[in-house]
Design a protein around this motif. Sequence first.
Motif, PDB file in Angstrom:
ATOM      1  N   LEU A 191       0.856  -1.181   0.000  1.00  0.00           N
ATOM      2  CA  LEU A 191       0.000   0.000   0.000  1.00  0.00           C
ATOM      3  C   LEU A 191       0.900   1.242   0.000  1.00  0.00           C
ATOM      4  CD1 LEU A 191      -3.256   0.507   1.982  1.00  0.00           C
ATOM      5  CD2 LEU A 191      -1.579   2.348   1.846  1.00  0.00           C
ATOM      6  N   PHE A 192       0.705   2.119  -0.991  1.00  0.00           N
ATOM      7  CA  PHE A 192       1.555   3.292  -1.164  1.00  0.00           C
ATOM      8  C   PHE A 192       0.764   4.563  -0.856  1.00  0.00           C
ATOM      9  CE2 PHE A 192       3.544   0.056  -3.751  1.00  0.00           C
ATOM     10  CZ  PHE A 192       4.904   0.247  -3.509  1.00  0.00           C
ATOM     11  N   ALA A 193       1.305   5.380   0.066  1.00  0.00           N
ATOM     12  CA  ALA A 193       0.705   6.663   0.417  1.00  0.00           C
ATOM     13  C   ALA A 193       1.661   7.781   0.015  1.00  0.00           C
ATOM     14  CB  ALA A 193       0.427   6.729   1.913  1.00  0.00           C
ATOM     15  N   ARG A 194       1.126   8.785  -0.665  1.00  0.00           N
ATOM     16  CA  ARG A 194       1.967   9.878  -1.176  1.00  0.00           C
ATOM     17  C   ARG A 194       2.498  10.752  -0.051  1.00  0.00           C
ATOM     18  NH1 ARG A 194       1.125  15.157  -2.951  1.00  0.00           N
ATOM     19  NH2 ARG A 194      -1.055  15.032  -2.289  1.00  0.00           N
ATOM     20  N   ARG A 195       1.735  10.851   1.035  1.00  0.00           N
ATOM     21  CA  ARG A 195       2.166  11.687   2.153  1.00  0.00           C
ATOM     22  C   ARG A 195       2.507  10.806   3.365  1.00  0.00           C
ATOM     23  NH1 ARG A 195      -1.718  16.726   2.901  1.00  0.00           N
ATOM     24  NH2 ARG A 195      -3.393  15.163   2.903  1.00  0.00           N
ATOM     25  N   GLY A 196       2.663  11.430   4.526  1.00  0.00           N
ATOM     26  CA  GLY A 196       3.101  10.702   5.710  1.00  0.00           C
ATOM     27  C   GLY A 196       1.968  10.054   6.472  1.00  0.00           C
ATOM     28  N   PRO A 197       2.279   9.324   7.547  1.00  0.00           N
ATOM     29  CA  PRO A 197       1.254   8.595   8.297  1.00  0.00           C
ATOM     30  C   PRO A 197       0.198   9.503   8.933  1.00  0.00           C
ATOM     31  CG  PRO A 197       3.380   8.563   9.438  1.00  0.00           C
ATOM     32  CD  PRO A 197       3.630   9.093   8.076  1.00  0.00           C
ATOM     33  N   ASP A 228       6.358  15.650  10.479  1.00  0.00           N
ATOM     34  CA  ASP A 228       6.904  16.996  10.506  1.00  0.00           C
ATOM     35  C   ASP A 228       6.160  17.817  11.549  1.00  0.00           C
ATOM     36  OD1 ASP A 228       4.464  17.378   9.313  1.00  0.00           O
ATOM     37  OD2 ASP A 228       5.238  18.374   7.514  1.00  0.00           O
ATOM     38  N   GLU A 229       6.404  19.110  11.572  1.00  0.00           N
ATOM     39  CA  GLU A 229       5.790  19.970  12.584  1.00  0.00           C
ATOM     40  C   GLU A 229       4.264  19.928  12.500  1.00  0.00           C
ATOM     41  OE1 GLU A 229       6.118  24.693  13.489  1.00  0.00           O
ATOM     42  OE2 GLU A 229       7.984  23.661  13.012  1.00  0.00           O
ATOM     43  N   ALA A 230       3.743  19.981  11.287  1.00  0.00           N
ATOM     44  CA  ALA A 230       2.286  19.937  11.116  1.00  0.00           C
ATOM     45  C   ALA A 230       1.726  18.581  11.532  1.00  0.00           C
ATOM     46  CB  ALA A 230       1.925  20.235   9.658  1.00  0.00           C
ATOM     47  N   SER A 231       2.469  17.508  11.266  1.00  0.00           N
ATOM     48  CA  SER A 231       2.029  16.171  11.658  1.00  0.00           C
ATOM     49  C   SER A 231       1.951  16.052  13.176  1.00  0.00           C
ATOM     50  CB  SER A 231       2.988  15.114  11.111  1.00  0.00           C
ATOM     51  OG  SER A 231       3.089  15.190   9.706  1.00  0.00           O
ATOM     52  N   GLU A 232       2.970  16.560  13.861  1.00  0.00           N
ATOM     53  CA  GLU A 232       2.983  16.483  15.322  1.00  0.00           C
ATOM     54  C   GLU A 232       1.853  17.309  15.929  1.00  0.00           C
ATOM     55  OE1 GLU A 232       6.944  17.723  16.137  1.00  0.00           O
ATOM     56  OE2 GLU A 232       7.821  15.743  15.742  1.00  0.00           O
ATOM     57  N   GLU A 233       1.553  18.446  15.309  1.00  0.00           N
ATOM     58  CA  GLU A 233       0.427  19.250  15.770  1.00  0.00           C
ATOM     59  C   GLU A 233      -0.889  18.498  15.584  1.00  0.00           C
ATOM     60  OE1 GLU A 233      -1.838  22.492  17.184  1.00  0.00           O
ATOM     61  OE2 GLU A 233       0.273  21.923  17.418  1.00  0.00           O
ATOM     62  N   ALA A 234      -1.030  17.811  14.449  1.00  0.00           N
ATOM     63  CA  ALA A 234      -2.242  17.030  14.202  1.00  0.00           C
ATOM     64  C   ALA A 234      -2.387  15.906  15.213  1.00  0.00           C
ATOM     65  CB  ALA A 234      -2.220  16.470  12.785  1.00  0.00           C
ATOM     66  N   VAL A 235      -1.291  15.255  15.569  1.00  0.00           N
ATOM     67  CA  VAL A 235      -1.320  14.185  16.569  1.00  0.00           C
ATOM     68  C   VAL A 235      -1.758  14.738  17.918  1.00  0.00           C
ATOM     69  CG1 VAL A 235       0.112  12.578  17.877  1.00  0.00           C
ATOM     70  CG2 VAL A 235       0.371  12.727  15.390  1.00  0.00           C
ATOM     71  N   ARG A 236      -1.296  15.951  18.262  1.00  0.00           N
ATOM     72  CA  ARG A 236      -1.641  16.542  19.556  1.00  0.00           C
ATOM     73  C   ARG A 236      -3.102  16.973  19.625  1.00  0.00           C
ATOM     74  NH1 ARG A 236       3.501  19.016  19.014  1.00  0.00           N
ATOM     75  NH2 ARG A 236       2.523  20.887  18.118  1.00  0.00           N
ATOM     76  N   THR A 237      -3.657  17.404  18.507  1.00  0.00           N
ATOM     77  CA  THR A 237      -4.971  18.050  18.536  1.00  0.00           C
ATOM     78  C   THR A 237      -6.105  17.212  17.957  1.00  0.00           C
ATOM     79  OG1 THR A 237      -4.512  19.124  16.403  1.00  0.00           O
ATOM     80  CG2 THR A 237      -3.916  20.334  18.409  1.00  0.00           C
ATOM     81  N   GLY A 293       6.917  20.489   6.337  1.00  0.00           N
ATOM     82  CA  GLY A 293       6.693  21.183   7.603  1.00  0.00           C
ATOM     83  C   GLY A 293       5.270  21.646   7.796  1.00  0.00           C
ATOM     84  N   ASN A 294       4.500  21.704   6.699  1.00  0.00           N
ATOM     85  CA  ASN A 294       3.105  22.152   6.773  1.00  0.00           C
ATOM     86  C   ASN A 294       2.120  21.018   6.486  1.00  0.00           C
ATOM     87  OD1 ASN A 294       3.753  24.967   7.202  1.00  0.00           O
ATOM     88  ND2 ASN A 294       4.421  25.000   5.061  1.00  0.00           N
ATOM     89  N   GLY A 295       2.624  19.789   6.395  1.00  0.00           N
ATOM     90  CA  GLY A 295       1.754  18.646   6.118  1.00  0.00           C
ATOM     91  C   GLY A 295       1.660  18.317   4.650  1.00  0.00           C
ATOM     92  N   SER A 296       2.238  19.147   3.780  1.00  0.00           N
ATOM     93  CA  SER A 296       2.292  18.844   2.354  1.00  0.00           C
ATOM     94  C   SER A 296       3.633  18.197   2.041  1.00  0.00           C
ATOM     95  CB  SER A 296       2.092  20.113   1.528  1.00  0.00           C
ATOM     96  OG  SER A 296       0.788  20.625   1.703  1.00  0.00           O
ATOM     97  N   VAL A 297       3.828  17.841   0.774  1.00  0.00           N
ATOM     98  CA  VAL A 297       5.050  17.126   0.405  1.00  0.00           C
ATOM     99  C   VAL A 297       5.678  17.732  -0.837  1.00  0.00           C
ATOM    100  CG1 VAL A 297       4.402  14.915   1.450  1.00  0.00           C
ATOM    101  CG2 VAL A 297       3.684  15.430  -0.897  1.00  0.00           C
ATOM    102  N   ASN A 298       6.979  17.519  -0.944  1.00  0.00           N
ATOM    103  CA  ASN A 298       7.730  17.889  -2.135  1.00  0.00           C
ATOM    104  C   ASN A 298       8.500  16.666  -2.622  1.00  0.00           C
ATOM    105  OD1 ASN A 298       7.055  20.705  -2.026  1.00  0.00           O
ATOM    106  ND2 ASN A 298       8.535  20.927  -0.352  1.00  0.00           N
ATOM    107  N   GLY A 299       8.720  16.599  -3.947  1.00  0.00           N
ATOM    108  CA  GLY A 299       9.493  15.506  -4.499  1.00  0.00           C
ATOM    109  C   GLY A 299      10.978  15.688  -4.235  1.00  0.00           C
ATOM    110  N   THR A 300      11.687  14.576  -4.087  1.00  0.00           N
ATOM    111  CA  THR A 300      13.131  14.628  -3.852  1.00  0.00           C
ATOM    112  C   THR A 300      13.938  14.368  -5.123  1.00  0.00           C
ATOM    113  OG1 THR A 300      13.308  12.271  -3.321  1.00  0.00           O
ATOM    114  CG2 THR A 300      12.776  13.790  -1.504  1.00  0.00           C
TER     115      THR A 300
END
Length: 448
Positions: A191-197, A228-237, A293-300
């Motif tokens: 299963l492939f997800a474009r963004r993080g968990p 990232d920072e936005a992910s950690e905020e989402a986990v907290r809230t 850092g904002n919950g979005s992603v960029n390609g590497t």
Amino acid sequence: MSHPLRVAVIGAGPAGVYASDILTKSETPVEIDLFDRMPAPYGLVRYGVAPDHPRIKGIVNALHKVLEKPEIRFFGNVEYGVDCKLTDLRRHYDAVVFSTGAADDRELDIPGIDLPHSHGASEFISFYDGHPEAPRDWNLDASGVAVLGAGNVALDIARVLAKQPDDLLSTEIPDNVHRALSASSVTDVHLFARRGPAQTKFTPLELRELDHQSEMELIVHPEGFELDEASEEAVRTNNQVKSVVKTLQDWALRDPKGDTRRRLHFHFLRRPVEVLGTDRVEGLRTEIMELDGNGSVNGTGEFETVEVQSVYRAVGYLSSALPDIPFDHRSGTIPHHGGRVLDMDGEHIPGVYTTGWIKRGPVGLIGHTKGDAMETVNNLLADVTEPAGHDREATPRMLAERGIAYTTWQGWNLLDEHERALGEQRGRERMKVVERDEMVRISREGTT
């Protein structure tokens, strides 16, 4: 009002049933005819939910109570635009509500996506749910399978592919589906997800259900499992995000079983860029992504390839345009204002309304449809102040004159009893009848 308000609702899934229910609970006397192109009601609940989800299937009980109301009639096996048109409905009803949902797969524009053994989610779901228009067989000769998506639909497909088929025998799974799954060569589902968990759309219950499957190992790959920072905020809230991330973390940290027949792999921060192969799917190429850092992603600009022989894309559903009704092909919705259907000039088409996924897009759970329906119905009731006094028997006469073998609520009860009897013979709650002609024949026995 000297006459009851006559309303035609096109689509007998949850959206159409909820709208009908709200109409019957208003202070306005109503007569509602609920149309569906399938011989049976319930739409998504019957043909879009995995058979091993009895909790969601339980919604049928609530929908059943609504459809038993005397103000509501069901006309199944009637296709809007073919068996009846907008001009017919406007002739016999004070208002028409379109609630046809979203059954098509959203496209994924990458090279190779049209190779043999690359499928849309709805194709496979229709197969394993016994949809009358789905194929009766499915090739499962792939040992490695890729599922593209990070929502509950992707989880359903991954689970059905990785599950032991005999574990489904307690459900209403059709025999042909059990035979196909029993012959499956699948060993690894990726299963492939474009963004993080923290950006997945899994619900906690759906995710945790995966851990209750026999002979299946869950493997969360550490590469890409980032917050990232936005992910950690989402986990907290957000408790739902917190639960999903914790579940995935627990799976990532535990010792592997190593002796299961099938494995379900989670890959995060991986964007599908190409399906590889010549005559059929041979692999999937993904770009490694990074959180910004904002919950979005960029390609590497870095890529990986996984060897798979089949691909299932679960990247969203899309509604289909309806004859004589405006449609926004970009959003896949009917243009509207508060459920009032708008013409090309942005003006409300008198007496025409919409609700559900074709109104707002295929987002949210089944229960979210109730608020949608409330808005539409309130506007409908505000608009139609003096019903025209249409003849209630005009609709069945019209369908009979056109030779339409329509089914009714009484007919559904006959089919329901038949399916339950078939299931009882196997020690199961239900065995679903799959062929349309057989559904119609059983439904119309003793009702015409």
